[in-house]
Design an enzyme around this catalytic site. Sequence first.
Site, PDB file in Angstrom:
ATOM      1  N   LYS A  85      -3.302  25.443 118.921  1.00 33.20           N
ATOM      2  CA  LYS A  85      -4.324  25.100 117.916  1.00 33.20           C
ATOM      3  C   LYS A  85      -5.086  23.845 118.331  1.00 33.20           C
ATOM      4  O   LYS A  85      -6.297  23.784 118.209  1.00 33.20           O
ATOM      5  CB  LYS A  85      -3.679  24.869 116.532  1.00 33.20           C
ATOM      6  CG  LYS A  85      -2.853  26.021 116.023  1.00 33.20           C
ATOM      7  CD  LYS A  85      -2.289  25.737 114.641  1.00 33.20           C
ATOM      8  CE  LYS A  85      -1.312  24.580 114.581  1.00 33.20           C
ATOM      9  NZ  LYS A  85      -0.032  24.801 115.279  1.00 33.20           N
ATOM     10  N   ARG A  96      -0.175  23.373 105.726  1.00 35.38           N
ATOM     11  CA  ARG A  96       1.138  23.742 106.263  1.00 35.38           C
ATOM     12  C   ARG A  96       2.119  24.150 105.176  1.00 35.38           C
ATOM     13  O   ARG A  96       3.259  24.501 105.474  1.00 35.38           O
ATOM     14  CB  ARG A  96       1.710  22.543 107.000  1.00 35.38           C
ATOM     15  CG  ARG A  96       1.769  22.729 108.529  1.00 35.38           C
ATOM     16  CD  ARG A  96       2.226  21.438 109.105  1.00 35.38           C
ATOM     17  NE  ARG A  96       2.782  21.463 110.396  1.00 35.38           N
ATOM     18  CZ  ARG A  96       2.158  21.075 111.498  1.00 35.38           C
ATOM     19  NH1 ARG A  96       0.896  20.743 111.468  1.00 35.38           N
ATOM     20  NH2 ARG A  96       2.801  21.033 112.644  1.00 35.38           N
ATOM     21  N   ARG A 131       6.413  20.100 127.519  1.00 33.70           N
ATOM     22  CA  ARG A 131       5.150  19.355 127.488  1.00 33.70           C
ATOM     23  C   ARG A 131       5.362  17.868 127.798  1.00 33.70           C
ATOM     24  O   ARG A 131       6.261  17.230 127.256  1.00 33.70           O
ATOM     25  CB  ARG A 131       4.529  19.509 126.091  1.00 33.70           C
ATOM     26  CG  ARG A 131       3.234  18.743 125.909  1.00 33.70           C
ATOM     27  CD  ARG A 131       2.464  19.237 124.731  1.00 33.70           C
ATOM     28  NE  ARG A 131       3.158  19.037 123.454  1.00 33.70           N
ATOM     29  CZ  ARG A 131       2.655  19.439 122.290  1.00 33.70           C
ATOM     30  NH1 ARG A 131       1.500  20.061 122.236  1.00 33.70           N
ATOM     31  NH2 ARG A 131       3.337  19.224 121.172  1.00 33.70           N
ATOM     32  N   ARG A 159       6.558  13.686 123.719  1.00 30.55           N
ATOM     33  CA  ARG A 159       6.504  13.398 122.282  1.00 30.55           C
ATOM     34  C   ARG A 159       7.912  13.463 121.732  1.00 30.55           C
ATOM     35  O   ARG A 159       8.675  14.365 122.086  1.00 30.55           O
ATOM     36  CB  ARG A 159       5.643  14.465 121.586  1.00 30.55           C
ATOM     37  CG  ARG A 159       4.224  14.004 121.292  1.00 30.55           C
ATOM     38  CD  ARG A 159       3.339  15.127 120.848  1.00 30.55           C
ATOM     39  NE  ARG A 159       3.765  15.795 119.612  1.00 30.55           N
ATOM     40  CZ  ARG A 159       3.026  16.689 118.958  1.00 30.55           C
ATOM     41  NH1 ARG A 159       1.837  17.011 119.425  1.00 30.55           N
ATOM     42  NH2 ARG A 159       3.457  17.263 117.861  1.00 30.55           N
ATOM     43  N   ARG A 185      11.256  22.372 114.079  1.00 28.06           N
ATOM     44  CA  ARG A 185       9.829  22.578 113.758  1.00 28.06           C
ATOM     45  C   ARG A 185       9.502  24.064 113.636  1.00 28.06           C
ATOM     46  O   ARG A 185       8.733  24.468 112.763  1.00 28.06           O
ATOM     47  CB  ARG A 185       8.938  21.932 114.838  1.00 28.06           C
ATOM     48  CG  ARG A 185       8.903  20.410 114.745  1.00 28.06           C
ATOM     49  CD  ARG A 185       8.378  19.784 116.018  1.00 28.06           C
ATOM     50  NE  ARG A 185       6.966  20.018 116.251  1.00 28.06           N
ATOM     51  CZ  ARG A 185       6.373  19.874 117.436  1.00 28.06           C
ATOM     52  NH1 ARG A 185       7.074  19.513 118.488  1.00 28.06           N
ATOM     53  NH2 ARG A 185       5.085  20.075 117.558  1.00 28.06           N
TER      54      ARG A 185
END
Length: 214
Positions: free
Chosen positions: A13, A87, A126, A159, A170
Amino acid sequence: MHLVLFGPPGAGKGTQGTVLAEKRGLTKISTGDILRDAARAGTELGLKARKFMDAGELVPDSVILGLVREVIEDSGNSGFIMDGFPRTIPQAEGVDQMLREMKKVIDAVVVLDVPNEALVQRLSGRRSCPNCGAVYNVYYDKPKQDEKCDRCGSELVQRADDKRDTVARRLDVYKQQTSPIIDYYQQHGADVHFINGDRGIDDVLRDILQIVDR
Ligand code: AMP
């Protein structure tokens, strides 16, 4: 154009939203980016939000709705792309109410579909450069030198919420609290589109542009 880019964490996104905003002159509203900026700046809100974010939990709806109202008001008459928002069902209801007051509507909801295994690999692999913003993946888009940015040589960072356990949380939170929004939009007559997000950036972008440019 008022677009909701929807999908699980790691669906792309943020990447798609950034390119779309630039290509079509839209304001990108990313609640994740706003919260991370606030956490980095050490504001009271940012420090409070960081605790939820690092645990992979959602920041309370009241905090998020206040933030989004400000950004939507500031976006004036340019269209917007919402990335990572809403969300929860209360957030979806809250933004509907806000938009009604502003005489705006959501024109389309684009759902990026990506299988869970790919999401885990995308998120937990990532790494990003804190200096120039370049993004890598240690599984399939490695930097030439371990954990160093190819462009500027800075040490890459992960992160806090991309650590494996937090990624699992998550994805679970998405399934439980966020994915019911798809039904909500369908029941409220929104124009919902499903796109295969498990492809290259350009292929996914082409499909989204077809919807945006109709
Ligand atoms: P993201 O960058 O969109 O994956 O968001 C990172 C984290 O920020 C999430 O895991 C949540 O803790 C928090 N967050 C971002 N957007 C929202 C939202 N709309 N509602 C609640 N929490 C959010």
